[in-house]
Design an enzyme around this catalytic site. Structure first.
Site, PDB file in Angstrom:
ATOM      1  CG  HIS A  57      43.985  46.181  37.670  1.00  0.00           C
ATOM      2  ND1 HIS A  57      42.897  45.744  36.980  1.00  0.00           N
ATOM      3  CD2 HIS A  57      44.653  45.076  38.042  1.00  0.00           C
ATOM      4  CE1 HIS A  57      42.895  44.424  36.946  1.00  0.00           C
ATOM      5  NE2 HIS A  57      43.939  43.988  37.586  1.00  0.00           N
ATOM      6  CG  ASP A  60      41.629  48.687  35.643  1.00  0.00           C
ATOM      7  OD1 ASP A  60      42.404  48.308  34.749  1.00  0.00           O
ATOM      8  OD2 ASP A  60      41.136  47.931  36.498  1.00  0.00           O
ATOM      9  CG  MET A  91      39.407  43.970  45.458  1.00  0.00           C
ATOM     10  SD  MET A  91      39.977  44.227  43.749  1.00  0.00           S
ATOM     11  CE  MET A  91      39.273  42.807  42.922  1.00  0.00           C
ATOM     12  CD  GLU A 184      42.290  36.530  40.574  1.00  0.00           C
ATOM     13  OE1 GLU A 184      42.175  37.684  41.024  1.00  0.00           O
ATOM     14  OE2 GLU A 184      41.881  36.184  39.445  1.00  0.00           O
ATOM     15  CE  LYS A 186      44.585  32.838  33.764  1.00  0.00           C
ATOM     16  NZ  LYS A 186      44.490  34.056  32.959  1.00  0.00           N
ATOM     17  CD  GLU A 220      38.976  34.599  37.296  1.00  0.00           C
ATOM     18  OE1 GLU A 220      39.502  35.627  37.759  1.00  0.00           O
ATOM     19  OE2 GLU A 220      38.967  34.309  36.094  1.00  0.00           O
ATOM     20  CG  HIS A 223      41.831  32.050  37.416  1.00  0.00           C
ATOM     21  ND1 HIS A 223      42.426  33.117  38.013  1.00  0.00           N
ATOM     22  CD2 HIS A 223      41.406  32.498  36.209  1.00  0.00           C
ATOM     23  CE1 HIS A 223      42.377  34.176  37.215  1.00  0.00           C
ATOM     24  NE2 HIS A 223      41.747  33.815  36.107  1.00  0.00           N
ATOM     25  CG  ASP A 248      38.093  37.603  40.945  1.00  0.00           C
ATOM     26  OD1 ASP A 248      37.621  38.438  41.748  1.00  0.00           O
ATOM     27  OD2 ASP A 248      39.169  37.774  40.329  1.00  0.00           O
ATOM     28  CG  ASP A 258      41.065  33.272  32.530  1.00  0.00           C
ATOM     29  OD1 ASP A 258      40.131  32.677  33.085  1.00  0.00           O
ATOM     30  OD2 ASP A 258      41.439  34.416  32.848  1.00  0.00           O
ATOM     31  CG  ASP A 260      38.191  36.004  32.457  1.00  0.00           C
ATOM     32  OD1 ASP A 260      38.302  35.295  33.463  1.00  0.00           O
ATOM     33  OD2 ASP A 260      39.141  36.656  31.961  1.00  0.00           O
ATOM     34  CG  ASP A 289      38.099  38.910  36.946  1.00  0.00           C
ATOM     35  OD1 ASP A 289      38.002  39.673  35.968  1.00  0.00           O
ATOM     36  OD2 ASP A 289      39.169  38.424  37.321  1.00  0.00           O
TER      37      ASP A 289
HETATM   38  C1  GLT Z   1      43.119  40.143  35.071  1.00  0.00           C
HETATM   39  C2  GLT Z   1      42.985  38.719  35.518  1.00  0.00           C
HETATM   40  C3  GLT Z   1      42.039  38.549  36.632  1.00  0.00           C
HETATM   41  C4  GLT Z   1      42.469  39.241  37.888  1.00  0.00           C
HETATM   42  C5  GLT Z   1      42.510  40.699  37.762  1.00  0.00           C
HETATM   43  C6  GLT Z   1      43.124  41.291  39.003  1.00  0.00           C
HETATM   44  S1  GLT Z   1      43.199  41.275  36.329  1.00  0.00           S
HETATM   45  O1  GLT Z   1      42.034  40.515  34.281  1.00  0.00           O
HETATM   46  O2  GLT Z   1      42.572  37.934  34.409  1.00  0.00           O
HETATM   47  O3  GLT Z   1      41.764  37.216  36.917  1.00  0.00           O
HETATM   48  O4  GLT Z   1      41.509  38.962  38.876  1.00  0.00           O
HETATM   49  O5  GLT Z   1      44.451  41.623  38.813  1.00  0.00           O
HETATM   50 MN    MN Z   2      40.289  37.246  38.546  1.00  0.00          MN
HETATM   51 MN    MN Z   3      40.148  34.778  34.584  1.00  0.00          MN
END
Ligand code: GLT
Ligand code: MN
Ligand code: MN
Length: 389
Positions: A57, A60, A91, A184, A186, A220, A223, A248, A258, A260, A289
């Site tokens: 980002h 970041d 990206m 993306e 979610k 993702e 998500h 992702d 979420d 991750d 991600d």
């Molecule tokens: C954030 C989010 C991710 C996205 C990123 C891109 S930032 O951490 O949880 O799923 O992919 O903006």
């Molecule tokens: Mn993501």
């Molecule tokens: Mn996530």
């Protein structure tokens, strides 16, 4: 650990977000548990582990309140680190969620001046990404959602979102950036509901954009699993539509908040089919991600990063084994053979074809009696994944 097939190399195109290995373990209930790692160190360490690149980002790398001179210095040092290690930035994306100005959304904020600010911030971030060589631009609308449906008509939100993306596609074309946009989805978190909550919803929305050909998806794992969906099916649909522009990778314990998690740490069978699909039909970056458990220190973070790549390569090896397994291939041939009689492909409609089909003799009971050895097939798959075959 000795198998060279599991050693990550740049040719595997593994990438990590600066925000992933840079995650400090903060959550809504507790503060950071480890110190921050500078972008330059992240680039160096990931390259030593065999990664291909990093994604970012705008903020970041460059703090939101940096002066122009500070920005230039930071970018110069970062580019030097990329050059020294041969790492790429395939990206880039915009942080349209952290700053309080986005408390009610960015492109879908009810306030038109916040919407303009979001566009301005995104254009500047696209400039930064282009400068670093990025050709994929991700849009994750984390704040594009609502808790109070009395406050906003979702149709307005969709229109504002479309307007913004149309404008930004033109900006990319005008600047000669050659970006492909990847949206993306979610379903929720941080908003009670996020608009366009699934990759399927994104695909429907993309078809309504002025430059639909420039825009694809960035699904993702976690998500889609938050919505209880089968990620392998989600990605298959995106690939079939020619829309998998980025991905992702992470993992998740069922439909909850979420998480991750490290790729391949939970949903092993589903991710096995995913990796098998990606290896045959996707050549873009394999982006992780995800972030390390909050209980880890910095060494644990590098363990985590190595683990994501290792699990991908293990699943890739399992996919090869599956495809070369004679018994499995024989079962698949048997399953797809139907009744064993030759059947013409359906092809395009004609009245004659329809009439012939209506008269065709199809024995329902005989069709039903055909065995489908799915138990055997699935157990062989599980045997492979368990490493006993
Ligand atoms: C954030 C989010 C991710 C996205 C990123 C891109 S930032 O951490 O949880 O799923 O992919 O903006
Ligand atoms: Mn993501
Ligand atoms: Mn996530």
């Amino acid at each position: 650990m000795g198998n060279d097939n599991y050693k990550p190399k740049p040719e595997h195109k593994f990438t990590f977000g600066l925000w992933t290995v840079g995650n400090r373990g903060r959550d809504p209930f507790g503060d950071a548990t480890r110190p921050s790692i500078s972008p330059v160190t992240i680039v160096k360490r990931l390259s030593e582990l065999g990664a291909y690149g990093v994604n970012l980002h705008d903020n970041d790398l460059v703090p939101i309140d940096a002066t122009a001179a500070e920005r230039d210095r930071i970018v110069r040092e970062f580019k030097q680190a990329l050059d020294d290690s041969g790492m790429k930035v395939p990206m880039a994306t915009t942080n349209l969620f952290y700053d309080p100005v986005f408390k009610d959304g960015a492109f879908t904020s009810s306030d038109p001046r916040v919407r303009l600010y979001a566009l301005q911030k995104t254009m500047r971030s696209m400039d930064l990404g282009a400068e670093l060589g990025a050709r994929i631009y991700v849009f994750w609308g984390g704040r594009e959602g609502a808790e109070v449906d009395a406050a906003k008509d979702p149709r307005d939100a969709l229109k504002w979102n479309r307007e913004a993306l149309n404008f930004l596609c033109e900006y990319s074309i005008d600047q000669g950036y050659d970006y492909r946009f990847a949206l993306e989805a979610k379903p929720n978190e941080p908003r009670g509901d996020i608009y366009l909550p699934t990759t399927g919803a994104m695909l429907g929305f993309i078809a309504t954009l002025d430059h639909a050909d420039m825009v694809g998806v960035n699904p993702e794992v976690g998500h889609e699993q938050m919505s209880g969906l089968n990620f392998y099916h989600v990605v298959a649909q995106a690939i079939e539509a020619g829309k998998l522009f980025h991905i992702d990778l992470n993992d998740q314990k069922g439909p909850r908040f979420d998480q991750d998690l490290r790729f391949g740490s939970e949903s092993i069978k589903n991710l096995f089919f995913l990796v098998r699909l990606l290896e045959s039909s996707y050549d873009g970056p394999r982006h992780f991600d995800a972030h390390s458990y909050r209980s880890e220190n910095e060494e644990g973070v590098w363990e985590f990063a190595a683990g994501c790549m290792r699990n991908y390569l293990i699943l890739k090896e399992k996919a090869r084994q599956f495809d070369e397994d004679k018994e499995i291939q024989a079962l698949l041939a048997e399953i797809r053979n139907g009744s064993g009689e030759e059947v013409e492909p359906l092809g395009a409609y004609s009245r004659e074809k329809a009439n012939n089909l209506k008269e065709l003799s199809l024995d329902r009971a005989a069709l039903t009696s055909k065995p489908l050895p799915y138990e055997r097939l699935d157990q062989l798959t599980v045997d492979i994944l368990f490493g006993v075959r």
